[in-house]
Design an enzyme around this catalytic site. Structure first.
Site, mmCIF file in Angstrom:
data_model
loop_
_atom_site.group_PDB
_atom_site.id
_atom_site.type_symbol
_atom_site.label_atom_id
_atom_site.label_comp_id
_atom_site.label_asym_id
_atom_site.label_seq_id
_atom_site.Cartn_x
_atom_site.Cartn_y
_atom_site.Cartn_z
ATOM 1 N N GLN A 182 35.480 33.381 43.880
ATOM 2 C CA GLN A 182 34.436 34.204 44.507
ATOM 3 C C GLN A 182 33.682 33.484 45.621
ATOM 4 O OE1 GLN A 182 33.953 37.396 43.939
ATOM 5 N NE2 GLN A 182 35.203 37.655 42.108
ATOM 6 N N HIS B 21 35.008 33.247 34.150
ATOM 7 C CA HIS B 21 36.023 34.299 34.014
ATOM 8 C C HIS B 21 37.027 33.827 32.945
ATOM 9 C CE1 HIS B 21 39.608 36.591 35.357
ATOM 10 N NE2 HIS B 21 38.771 37.393 35.990
ATOM 11 N N CYS C 83 36.242 40.615 32.610
ATOM 12 C CA CYS C 83 36.954 39.421 32.116
ATOM 13 C C CYS C 83 35.994 38.269 31.843
ATOM 14 C CB CYS C 83 38.042 38.951 33.090
ATOM 15 S SG CYS C 83 39.338 40.135 33.378
ATOM 16 N N LYS D 279 41.336 37.986 47.271
ATOM 17 C CA LYS D 279 39.878 38.155 47.348
ATOM 18 C C LYS D 279 39.348 37.681 48.697
ATOM 19 C CE LYS D 279 39.313 37.525 42.383
ATOM 20 N NZ LYS D 279 38.823 38.767 41.785
ATOM 21 N N ASP E 276 36.645 26.726 40.096
ATOM 22 C CA ASP E 276 37.176 28.079 40.278
ATOM 23 C C ASP E 276 36.506 28.657 41.525
ATOM 24 O OD1 ASP E 276 37.583 30.785 40.316
ATOM 25 O OD2 ASP E 276 37.183 31.105 38.183
HETATM 26 N N1 PMP Z 1 37.750 33.528 38.476
HETATM 27 C C1 PMP Z 1 36.879 34.372 39.026
HETATM 28 C C2 PMP Z 1 35.454 33.949 39.197
HETATM 29 C C3 PMP Z 1 37.303 35.633 39.430
HETATM 30 O O1 PMP Z 1 36.439 36.492 39.969
HETATM 31 C C4 PMP Z 1 38.662 36.004 39.252
HETATM 32 C C5 PMP Z 1 39.155 37.382 39.645
HETATM 33 N N2 PMP Z 1 38.379 38.429 39.100
HETATM 34 C C6 PMP Z 1 39.530 35.070 38.694
HETATM 35 C C7 PMP Z 1 39.046 33.847 38.319
HETATM 36 C C8 PMP Z 1 40.986 35.368 38.494
HETATM 37 O O2 PMP Z 1 41.617 35.542 39.735
HETATM 38 P P1 PMP Z 1 43.101 36.126 39.812
HETATM 39 O O3 PMP Z 1 43.119 37.326 38.921
HETATM 40 O O4 PMP Z 1 43.286 36.459 41.251
HETATM 41 O O5 PMP Z 1 44.018 35.047 39.339
#
Ligand code: PMP
Length: 407
Positions: free
Chosen positions: A204, A124, A365, A227, A201
């Site tokens: 998920q 991401h 993203c 999440k 990270d």
């Molecule tokens: N990493 C991953 C794999 C994600 O799915 C997300 C959220 N889509 C993020 C980072 C970023 O998380 P946040 O927007 O809650 O900071």
């Protein structure tokens, strides 16, 4: 039996009783954010109604009550992820802020010109951009480990990009697009073998199963409460105490200090050193309630149920002509990304939306991943504890309709 349990779980999500465009809401966007159960909403509401007070000031009764709940959440989170001690749990705004904190605090003090940071092609932006910003400042380089066409990480390529120059390895535990789960202990060991630190990270993965940061042996682990059935604007940075202890503050302000004079400031111990200003108290309280919600159901049941949804959805979607699924790793989370050949993902997403089916259509993203796949975006359906087979049928029906309209 599972169906009965999860039918009851579904009943805890009032959002799903709504209609959109006159149709039942089918919520298949849990990878973006999960819906919130009433227990979490009620806990936050109760906090605001009866326990609102600032924390760590020792000013009065209610302040002590709020501080108690705030710190007991830290303890609960430490237990939840298997941290050795609650001082290893830093409260942040979310995954993104957790990674930025490490990139800036740890990165700017430990990275030098010529050093390398290894990430993967399926990260991401939240786990790419902070490293690029810091790499640019210090003259380090960000490398990307390749993935296979089926969406699995190419571990040989990952290994080949590790060397004595590698100082940080930052990888996702589970791709928000492909669903691919990575082998956290293995990648961590490979990184440690060349002397690199490891940040995972966990955005998920935390809703999929029990994480044990000590067994994985990662140095940092980040995730977002939203999440995980919890509130927005709140998340966790786990870090090994001995590493956090040597990291300078990320932001300055109240609470994070030991002593401030006009000459300068000395800083508080971890984790408070990284928590400048009034914190997101109801975020901590809400996350505590969210963890209680999950552990009451049990990860064994959640995993079995979500894997069934994933299997059925994958089979039914695969049977639609002209539909291509991206990401077919053997070990994956409850996410299906797909495109209809010849149709744009956003057109498909719009038609699904009009049918009441909430999915995400876009690049999620993950622009480097889209470039690797040679596509501008995908339609992504993601499943959680409150979904059922009827939701999958509604999705399939809507996709068939989109195909008829667009192809
Ligand atoms: N990493 C991953 C794999 C994600 O799915 C997300 C959220 N889509 C993020 C980072 C970023 O998380 P946040 O927007 O809650 O900071």
């Amino acid at each position: 039996a599972l169906d009965k349990i999860f039918a009851d779980v579904r009943g805890e999500f009032p959002a799903l009783t709504q209609k959109v465009y006159g149709k039942d809401l089918i919520y298949l966007d849990s990878a973006a954010t999960t819906l919130k159960p009433v227990s979490v909403v009620n806990r936050i509401s109760h906090f605001y109604s009866f326990e609102t007070s600032n924390v760590h000031r020792g000013a009065h009764y209610l302040g002590d009550v709020a501080t108690g709940f705030f710190e007991s959440s830290r303890h609960r989170v430490a237990q939840f992820i298997g941290a050795r001690q609650q001082e290893e749990v830093v409260f942040v705004r979310g995954t993104t802020e957790g990674i930025n904190l490490v990139a800036h605090s740890w990165g700017l003090t430990n990275l030098q010109k010529g050093d390398e940071i290894l990430v993967t092609e399926m990260e991401h932006h939240g786990n790419i951009v902070p490293w690029q910003i810091v790499a640019e400042k210090v003259g380090a380089k960000v490398l990307f480990a390749a993935i296979h066409d089926n969406g699995e990480l190419n571990v040989e390529d990952f290994k080949s990009k590790l060397s004595s120059k590698t100082k940080m390895v930052a990888f996702t535990a589970s791709s928000n697009v492909l669903g691919t789960n990575t082998d956290m202990p293995l990648l961590t060991k490979l990184a440690h073998d060349v002397g690199a630190k490891v940040l995972i990270d966990g955005a998920q993965i935390v809703s999929q199963g029990k994480v044990d940061v000590q067994a994985i042996d990662c140095d940092f682990f980040v995730f977002s409460a939203h999440k995980l059935f919890g509130p927005f604007g709140f998340g966790i940075l786990y870090g090994k105490k001995e590493i956090l202890d040597h990291m300078p503050p990320y932001q300055g302000g109240g609470a994070m200090i030991s002593k401030v004079t006009t000459e300068g400031t000395t800083f508080n111990d971890v984790p408070i050193r990284f928590e400048a200003g009034t914190p997101h108290v109801e975020g901590a309280v809400g996350l505590h309630a969210a963890i209680d919600f999950i552990e009451k159901i049990g990860f064994d049941k959640i995993h079995a149920y979500e894997m069934d949804l994933l299997k059925v959805a994958t089979e039914k979607l695969s049977a639609i002509p002209d539909l291509k699924i991206f990401g077919t790793a053997a070990n994956k989370g409850p996410i299906v990304s797909f495109n209809l050949k010849g149709a744009h993902h956003s057109d498909v997403g719009q038609i699904l939306d009009r049918e009441g089916v909430a999915v995400r259509a876009g690049n999620h993203c993950t622009q480097p991943l889209m470039a690797r796949l040679g596509i501008p975006g995908t339609v992504r359906a993601s499943f959680s504890v409150y979904n059922n087979h009827d939701d999958i049928d509604a999705l399939v029906k809507a996709v068939v309709k989109a195909r008829e309209m667009l192809l």
